[in-house]
Design a protein around this motif. Structure first.
Motif, PDB file in Angstrom:
ATOM      1  N   VAL A  55       1.011  -1.081  -0.077  1.00  0.00           N
ATOM      2  CA  VAL A  55      -0.007   0.102  -0.065  1.00  0.00           C
ATOM      3  C   VAL A  55       0.869   1.396  -0.032  1.00  0.00           C
ATOM      4  CG1 VAL A  55      -1.798   1.270   1.218  1.00  0.00           C
ATOM      5  CG2 VAL A  55      -2.095  -1.192   1.190  1.00  0.00           C
TER       6      VAL A  55
ATOM      7  N   ASN B  40      -3.415   6.460   0.052  1.00  0.00           N
ATOM      8  CA  ASN B  40      -4.725   6.335   0.370  1.00  0.00           C
ATOM      9  C   ASN B  40      -5.675   7.604   0.065  1.00  0.00           C
ATOM     10  OD1 ASN B  40      -4.041   8.364   2.165  1.00  0.00           O
ATOM     11  ND2 ASN B  40      -3.783   6.762   3.871  1.00  0.00           N
TER      12      ASN B  40
ATOM     13  N   SER C 172      -6.075  -5.687   3.909  1.00  0.00           N
ATOM     14  CA  SER C 172      -6.094  -4.230   4.129  1.00  0.00           C
ATOM     15  C   SER C 172      -7.522  -4.060   4.193  1.00  0.00           C
ATOM     16  CB  SER C 172      -5.395  -3.206   3.128  1.00  0.00           C
ATOM     17  OG  SER C 172      -5.639  -2.001   3.212  1.00  0.00           O
TER      18      SER C 172
ATOM     19  N   ILE D 193     -11.061  -1.477   3.566  1.00  0.00           N
ATOM     20  CA  ILE D 193     -11.293  -0.187   3.020  1.00  0.00           C
ATOM     21  C   ILE D 193     -12.971  -0.182   3.272  1.00  0.00           C
ATOM     22  CG2 ILE D 193     -11.553  -1.697   0.593  1.00  0.00           C
ATOM     23  CD1 ILE D 193     -10.694   0.884  -0.556  1.00  0.00           C
TER      24      ILE D 193
ATOM     25  N   LEU E 205      -7.425   3.074  -1.641  1.00  0.00           N
ATOM     26  CA  LEU E 205      -6.223   2.494  -1.341  1.00  0.00           C
ATOM     27  C   LEU E 205      -5.263   2.635  -2.774  1.00  0.00           C
ATOM     28  CD1 LEU E 205      -7.117  -0.826   0.732  1.00  0.00           C
ATOM     29  CD2 LEU E 205      -5.763   1.280   1.727  1.00  0.00           C
TER      30      LEU E 205
ATOM     31  N   TRP F 145      -2.691   1.747   6.663  1.00  0.00           N
ATOM     32  CA  TRP F 145      -3.241   2.299   5.708  1.00  0.00           C
ATOM     33  C   TRP F 145      -3.691   3.909   5.957  1.00  0.00           C
ATOM     34  CZ3 TRP F 145      -4.587  -2.430   7.408  1.00  0.00           C
ATOM     35  CH2 TRP F 145      -6.161  -2.337   7.927  1.00  0.00           C
TER      36      TRP F 145
END
Ligand code: C2O
Ligand code: CU
Ligand code: CU
Length: 470
Positions: free
Chosen positions: A269, A272, A286, A288, A294, A420
């Protein structure tokens, strides 16, 4: 629940929606009834492992200068079937707007729908008459002329409707698109580009028995039966043995995804909502939340030629997108070791602390949204600490217009700022039991902006506040 006063308003709106659809009926509505709609459903139900997959759509790119976006009904392909949808320029998702920092946007929004609409440039720092606030909604047949300077760092932003109490419906029926801002700092990194940079708008959807997108709101948030990536159900993408940059947007009304690659391969990553992170982070999953983005690098090594890798949502157990590694190429793309530094907002500079309690499904600090009520004022150019707490019915993806912010802390629940979530953000996930603190400074424009839950059903029921930057 009986104490939710705006629940009836949501119901009224969805009733109007159904009535409107029936009245709009006619040829266009029927044209979307593909013969393979029911068949597709049968195939899936019978053998989930043998799903027919369809090529991923990559929306065409357009410039923000001299663009006309028409919000209009259209029949679109979802891959194997077609559906009626509400679209920007006949496309689901809408065209990808690609801009350079420093560009001037001149965009005419034309309302070809049968109800009011207005478009918001989510994550863009624009003056308030260009922000798509619901008070600027235009009637059917109306036009709104936007003109603003794109003066911010590179990032994936997006655009979607923001009319009072109708946002959930309009986004769900297809109105959304990507807006990519590029700048020199990002260009210098030599990140994968052209066919190696692919926007992925992930969302869930439900269709009726004729295969048409169906918006069935509920106070807990729209809960679709399957996923669409760039408007395609069960998509695949042919890729080469190279490093790819996927610009991922969660365009869902309410669904949170936990992204992973099949076989647990790692990905990086690098960015963002607010652009590049301070450094790349290697992860195998990850999360979201709705409206979050992302910026992800995925490598398909030479050894993977002839294989396929699935982008999955491990929360729902959904296969989102299959990458088929079919071409041997050598682009030489590498993951940057470092990314441009980000100046942290300093806790020592905080001039005020504000508390926001996200109550139930429709209130912030006990109040439901009113279009013309200013709930608080914020001084221009001052660093503030905003503390978000939840008082039932989380998760709430909290979004602020008019500034980007930095996530300072999370206590309760997950108890940490996620990797993230570093750098700049415009939306932050507030899970059950969590308190999230952000540092924020409005230094772009004074004016009226919005704070709201980006679970669109909560937003439409009133979990939103107006504030004025002065
Ligand atoms: Cu993405 Cu106020 O919205
Ligand atoms: Cu926004
Ligand atoms: Cu919410």
């Amino acid at each position: 629940m009986s104490s939710e006063p705006t629940r009836t308003i949501l119901d009224r709106r969805s009733f109007l929606r159904v009535a409107g659809a029936a009245a709009a009926g006619g040829a266009a509505w029927l044209a979307g009834t593909g013969p393979d709609g029911p068949l597709d459903a049968v195939v899936e139900a019978a053998r989930p492992g043998a799903v027919t997959r369809y090529p991923l759509r990559v929306p065409p790119e357009v410039s923000p200068s001299g663009l006309t976006l028409t919000a209009e009904p259209a029949v679109v392909s979802l891959g194997g079937t077609s559906s009626n949808a509400w679209t920007y320029n006949g496309m689901l998702p809408g065209p990808t707007i690609r801009a350079q920092s420093g560009d001037s946007a001149m965009i005419a929004l034309v309302n070809g729908l049968t109800e009011e609409t207005i478009t918001h440039w989510h994550g863009m720092l624009v003056d308030d008459v260009n922000d798509g606030h619901p008070r600027f909604a235009i009637p059917p047949g109306g036009t709104y002329q936007y003109q603003f300077l794109i003066n911010q760092r590179a990032a994936l932003k997006w655009y979607h409707p923001h009319p009072h109490m109708l946002t959930g419906e309009q986004v769900n029926l297809g109105l959304a698109g990507a807006l990519i801002v590029n700048d020199a700092e990002e260009l210098a990194l030599g990140l994968p580009s052209g066919p190696y940079e692919v926007p992925l708008i992930v969302r869930d959807a439900t269709t009726d028995r004729n295969g048409n997108l169906l918006y069935k709101p509920s106070s807990g948030g729209f809960d679709g039966k399957f996923s669409l990536v760039n408007g395609i159900k069960n998509p695949y993408l042919d890729v080469g043995t190279a490093l790819y940059r996927f610009r991922i947007l969660n365009g869902s009304n309410a669904r949170i995804y936990r992204l992973a690659l099949s076989n647990d391969s790692a990905f990086w990553v690098i960015g963002n909502d607010g652009g590049l992170l301070p450094s790349p982070v290697q992860l195998t999953t990850s999360d979201i939340a709705p409206a979050e983005r992302l910026d992800v690098l995925v490598d398909f090594p030479q050894a993977s030629l002839g294989t396929s890798v699935m982008l999955r949502d491990v929360r729902a157990g959904w296969d989102l997108l299959e990458f088929r590694v079919v071409n041997s190429v050598s682009t030489g793309g590498t993951v940057p070791a470092t990314l441009p530094a980000i100046t942290p907002l300093s806790i020592a500079d905080v001039s005020a602390t504000r508390e926001f309690s996200f109550d139930g499904m429709s209130r912030i600090n006990g109040r439901t949204y009113e279009l013309t009520r200013i709930d608080f004022t914020v001084p221009f150019g001052q660093t503030e600490l905003w503390r978000f707490t939840t008082n039932g019915n989380a998760p709430h993806p909290v979004h602020v217009h008019g500034a980007v912010f930095q996530v300072w802390s999370r206590t309760g629940g997950r108890g940490a700022v996620m990797p993230w979530e570093r750098g700049w953000k415009d939306t932050v996930l507030l899970e059950d039991g969590e308190t999230v603190e952000i540092l924020i400074r409005f230094d772009a424009y004074a004016g009226i902006y919005l704070l709201h839950c980006h679970k669109l059903e909560h937003e439409d029921m009133g979990m939103m506040a107006n504030f004025m930057v002065v």
